[in-house]
Enzyme design. Structure first.
Site, PDB file in Angstrom:
ATOM      1  N   ARG A  13      31.415  72.196 -74.002  1.00 58.93           N
ATOM      2  CA  ARG A  13      30.759  70.877 -74.062  1.00 58.93           C
ATOM      3  C   ARG A  13      29.338  71.026 -74.622  1.00 58.93           C
ATOM      4  O   ARG A  13      29.061  70.644 -75.748  1.00 58.93           O
ATOM      5  CB  ARG A  13      30.717  70.245 -72.654  1.00 58.93           C
ATOM      6  CG  ARG A  13      30.395  68.763 -72.652  1.00 58.93           C
ATOM      7  CD  ARG A  13      28.921  68.429 -72.733  1.00 58.93           C
ATOM      8  NE  ARG A  13      28.142  68.961 -71.605  1.00 58.93           N
ATOM      9  CZ  ARG A  13      26.825  68.878 -71.532  1.00 58.93           C
ATOM     10  NH1 ARG A  13      26.136  68.296 -72.484  1.00 58.93           N
ATOM     11  NH2 ARG A  13      26.180  69.420 -70.513  1.00 58.93           N
ATOM     12  N   ASP A  14      28.452  71.620 -73.861  1.00 59.55           N
ATOM     13  CA  ASP A  14      27.045  71.697 -74.278  1.00 59.55           C
ATOM     14  C   ASP A  14      26.908  72.523 -75.556  1.00 59.55           C
ATOM     15  O   ASP A  14      26.050  72.259 -76.388  1.00 59.55           O
ATOM     16  CB  ASP A  14      26.198  72.331 -73.163  1.00 59.55           C
ATOM     17  CG  ASP A  14      24.751  71.893 -73.221  1.00 59.55           C
ATOM     18  OD1 ASP A  14      24.440  70.964 -73.997  1.00 59.55           O
ATOM     19  OD2 ASP A  14      23.912  72.475 -72.508  1.00 59.55           O
ATOM     20  N   HIS A 205      20.465  75.224 -65.176  1.00 56.34           N
ATOM     21  CA  HIS A 205      21.060  75.069 -66.503  1.00 56.34           C
ATOM     22  C   HIS A 205      19.936  75.363 -67.491  1.00 56.34           C
ATOM     23  O   HIS A 205      19.013  74.567 -67.645  1.00 56.34           O
ATOM     24  CB  HIS A 205      21.585  73.630 -66.641  1.00 56.34           C
ATOM     25  CG  HIS A 205      22.057  73.269 -68.019  1.00 56.34           C
ATOM     26  ND1 HIS A 205      23.392  73.183 -68.337  1.00 56.34           N
ATOM     27  CD2 HIS A 205      21.394  72.966 -69.149  1.00 56.34           C
ATOM     28  CE1 HIS A 205      23.514  72.836 -69.611  1.00 56.34           C
ATOM     29  NE2 HIS A 205      22.317  72.691 -70.127  1.00 56.34           N
ATOM     30  N   HIS A 207      18.232  76.765 -71.176  1.00 54.65           N
ATOM     31  CA  HIS A 207      18.383  76.998 -72.616  1.00 54.65           C
ATOM     32  C   HIS A 207      17.450  78.134 -73.045  1.00 54.65           C
ATOM     33  O   HIS A 207      16.368  78.306 -72.495  1.00 54.65           O
ATOM     34  CB  HIS A 207      18.105  75.714 -73.409  1.00 54.65           C
ATOM     35  CG  HIS A 207      19.267  74.774 -73.384  1.00 54.65           C
ATOM     36  ND1 HIS A 207      20.190  74.711 -74.398  1.00 54.65           N
ATOM     37  CD2 HIS A 207      19.683  73.895 -72.442  1.00 54.65           C
ATOM     38  CE1 HIS A 207      21.121  73.817 -74.091  1.00 54.65           C
ATOM     39  NE2 HIS A 207      20.840  73.302 -72.904  1.00 54.65           N
ATOM     40  N   CYS A 238      21.156  71.158 -77.578  1.00 51.52           N
ATOM     41  CA  CYS A 238      21.218  69.733 -77.307  1.00 51.52           C
ATOM     42  C   CYS A 238      20.889  68.988 -78.597  1.00 51.52           C
ATOM     43  O   CYS A 238      19.874  69.260 -79.226  1.00 51.52           O
ATOM     44  CB  CYS A 238      20.229  69.362 -76.207  1.00 51.52           C
ATOM     45  SG  CYS A 238      20.005  67.590 -76.063  1.00 51.52           S
ATOM     46  N   ASN A 247      22.446  77.462 -74.587  1.00 52.53           N
ATOM     47  CA  ASN A 247      22.237  77.885 -73.196  1.00 52.53           C
ATOM     48  C   ASN A 247      22.082  79.398 -73.140  1.00 52.53           C
ATOM     49  O   ASN A 247      22.380  80.092 -74.101  1.00 52.53           O
ATOM     50  CB  ASN A 247      23.476  77.536 -72.365  1.00 52.53           C
ATOM     51  CG  ASN A 247      23.737  76.057 -72.312  1.00 52.53           C
ATOM     52  OD1 ASN A 247      24.593  75.550 -73.017  1.00 52.53           O
ATOM     53  ND2 ASN A 247      23.000  75.359 -71.483  1.00 52.53           N
TER      54      ASN A 247
END
Ligand code: ZN
Length: 310
Positions: A13-14, A205, A207, A238, A247
């Site tokens: 997803r991310d 979470h 990055h 993002c 990430n």
């Protein structure tokens, strides 16, 4: 420091959402199915945003229906609003990942809502999830600072966390969405929230925008954080964060944890194989290091080593 941690894989997803070229649905499914065999207990497989906002994830329903679900794994998806929640519940998603930014400016760009409107949307998402098999999992974006506003309001973050706990979020991930945190800021923020909300189960979470993602994760480990998110191969970023970077790399983080004697329940070799598969799918090298260098515990043959001494 915890001797056992839980890592949630968010790469599908991310990671993928920022990819310019559409990754074929069957390749997404193959990646998720491979991840399901690595010992991971949580995988965020897609997102239920409007297809115009995140075209890469327009195939959310097909992905959710196409994967082979392994017992014991919670399959999650990002959900921005009630409509997305309805779609995710219908698709049998276990964890509805919600995320609102503490910063208004960032939130407006990310989901076209103010923080206040975002928190209202979370109320509605929680209402959709109630009485279903799905549960909400919290996320507070730009928790360590915003690329447009700088420092974020502590008071507002407290209010958001209180609301997420009230809605029953079992874990709330603090997201360093644009990689502006540092180990000291991680420590201070976690300690501040812990003091105010001792019952909260916090996750991180992170990055790796400025190369200190793993250092920040280590600060989290030192504070006793047990829940972390990562992206296979370190892919992604993002789409609304300037110069977005992915990430922290899941297999690099798992490697560090195992070297430190921290259990993850993950088969690192299997995870490294999936990271290589992700590189093949995207057709380019990904930032992950251990898949290129090998594990620290792997000894080299003397003749192959050729150690430079200068
Ligand atoms: Zn992220």
């Amino acid at each position: 420091m915890s001797r056992r941690i839980e890592i949630s894989e968010v790469g599908p997803r991310d990671g993928l959402q920022i990819e310019r070229n559409f990754v074929p649905t069957e390749q997404k499914i193959a990646l998720i199915d491979a991840l399901s065999k690595t010992g991971l207990s949580k995988i965020e497989i897609t997102g239920f945003a409007h297809p115009k906002v995140i075209p890469q994830l327009a195939d959310a329903e097909t992905v959710a229906a196409g994967i082979r679900r392994a017992p014991g794994i919670r399959y999650g998806a990002f959900v921005p609003n009630a409509r997305g929640a309805e779609r995710a519940v219908a698709a049998g998603i276990d964890d509805l990942k919600i995320g609102v930014a503490v910063s208004d400016s960032f939130n407006r760009l990310n989901v076209r809502m103010t923080t206040e409107q975002g928190m209202q949307a979370i109320d509605e998402i929680a209402r959709v999830a109630r009485g279903t098999q799905s549960r909400i999992v919290g996320g507070i974006a730009t928790a360590f600072g915003c690329p447009y506003e700088g420092p974020v309001s502590r008071e507002r973050m407290h209010r958001m966390l209180a609301q997420l706990l009230e809605l029953g979020a079992p874990i709330v991930y603090l997201a360093d969405t644009t990689g502006v945190a540092n180990p000291d800021r991680i420590r201070r923020t976690v300690e501040d929230l812990r003091a105010a909300f001792p019952q909260a189960e916090l996750g991180l979470h992170l990055h790796n925008t400025r190369g200190i993602g793993i250092a920040n994760a280590l600060a989290g480990l030192d504070c006793g954080i047990k829940h972390f998110e990562g992206s296979i191969g370190g892919l992604g970023g993002c789409p609304f964060a300037p110069r977005a970077v992915g990430n922290i790399c899941t297999e690099d983080f798992v490697h560090m944890a195992h070297e430190m004697g921290i259990e993850t329940g993950i088969d690192l070799d299997a995870l490294i194989a999936v990271a290589r598969q992700a590189q093949e799918i995207l057709g380019r090298p990904l930032p992950g290091m251990v898949m290129k260098s090998g594990k620290a515990s792997e000894l080299h043959a003397m003749d192959a080593a050729r150690v430079k001494v200068d």
